[in-house]
Design a protein around this motif. Structure first.
Motif, mmCIF file in Angstrom:
data_model
loop_
_atom_site.group_PDB
_atom_site.id
_atom_site.type_symbol
_atom_site.label_atom_id
_atom_site.label_comp_id
_atom_site.label_asym_id
_atom_site.label_seq_id
_atom_site.Cartn_x
_atom_site.Cartn_y
_atom_site.Cartn_z
ATOM 1 N N THR A 33 -5.110 -1.241 -4.193
ATOM 2 C CA THR A 33 -5.439 -0.048 -3.407
ATOM 3 C C THR A 33 -4.172 0.705 -3.023
ATOM 4 N N ILE A 34 -3.183 -0.028 -2.546
ATOM 5 C CA ILE A 34 -1.911 0.602 -2.182
ATOM 6 C C ILE A 34 -1.255 1.203 -3.425
ATOM 7 N N ILE A 74 -2.788 4.501 -4.217
ATOM 8 C CA ILE A 74 -2.290 5.542 -3.307
ATOM 9 C C ILE A 74 -0.886 5.975 -3.729
ATOM 10 N N TYR A 108 -1.090 8.126 -6.789
ATOM 11 C CA TYR A 108 -1.515 9.487 -6.426
ATOM 12 C C TYR A 108 -0.349 10.280 -5.843
ATOM 13 N N TRP A 111 8.070 6.800 -5.947
ATOM 14 C CA TRP A 111 6.655 6.417 -5.988
ATOM 15 C C TRP A 111 6.354 5.677 -7.292
#
Length: 197
Positions: free
Chosen positions: A46-47, A50, A53, A150
């Motif tokens: 999930t992280i 994110i 994204y 990221w």
């Protein structure tokens, strides 16, 4: 289960209880390991989604900002061309003034002064556009740096998830620790990106 205190087990209840308590064969630590890794892997994924994204968003912003910088550079170049045209007209007016009879010199001098004033205004506008282009370029570079952070964080989290799968298959505790360590590194890199470091 009925309301009168009478309890009936379904055929799958026993298996669910065993799975929740760590599986068959008395290997309860393996079941706990499986459940722990499954939950942590879901959180990491999930992280990671994110972070992915955010990486895409910063990359898109970088492209947009670079485009804005190019537009401002083009506008500045147009202003400098306009400045050059005024300079040429001013030079011709100065030449005409110098070659003109005395009664016509004042008219040409007025044109020289007008062109000088216009050039100063054009120059100020061109320099402002160049400064805006530089600001957009810097913003684009900052976004690309953040995008790379990221992407690094996402990659480390993906490796952590892969390590989790290997840990589940081999039941090696040191691989589980490696998964946690990589997840922590990924989170730290993600924090660096969030803080623009």
């Amino acid at each position: 289960m009925s309301g009168g205190g009478f309890h009936v087990h379904g055929p799958h209840d026993h298996e669910l209880e065993h799975a929740a308590q760590g599986g068959h064969g008395g290997n309860e630590s393996a079941g706990g390991m499986i459940a722990q890794i499954a939950v942590v892997t879901a959180i990491i994924a999930t992280i990671g989604a994110i972070f992915s994204y955010m990486g895409g968003a910063t990359q898109a912003n970088a492209g947009l900002y670079k485009n804005n910088a190019a537009i401002k550079k083009t506008e500045a170049a147009n202003q400098w061309n306009y400045f050059q045209a005024k300079s040429t007209k001013q030079s011709l007016a100065e030449l005409a003034r110098d070659l003109a009879p005395e009664d016509k010199k004042a008219g040409y001098q007025a044109k020289v002064e007008r062109y000088e004033k216009e050039k100063n205004e054009i120059k100020a506008g061109a320099e402002k556009l160049e400064a805006e282009a530089t600001t957009w370029d810097k913003s684009s570079d900052d976004q690309m740096h953040q995008h790379h952070r990221w992407a690094q964080a996402t990659t480390v989290l993906q490796v952590s998830i892969a390590l989790a799968a290997i840990a589940l298959l081999t039941r090696k505790k040191w691989l589980e620790y490696g998964m946690f360590a990589l997840a922590a590194v990924g989170l730290v890199i993600g924090a660096f990106s969030l803080l623009h470091i």
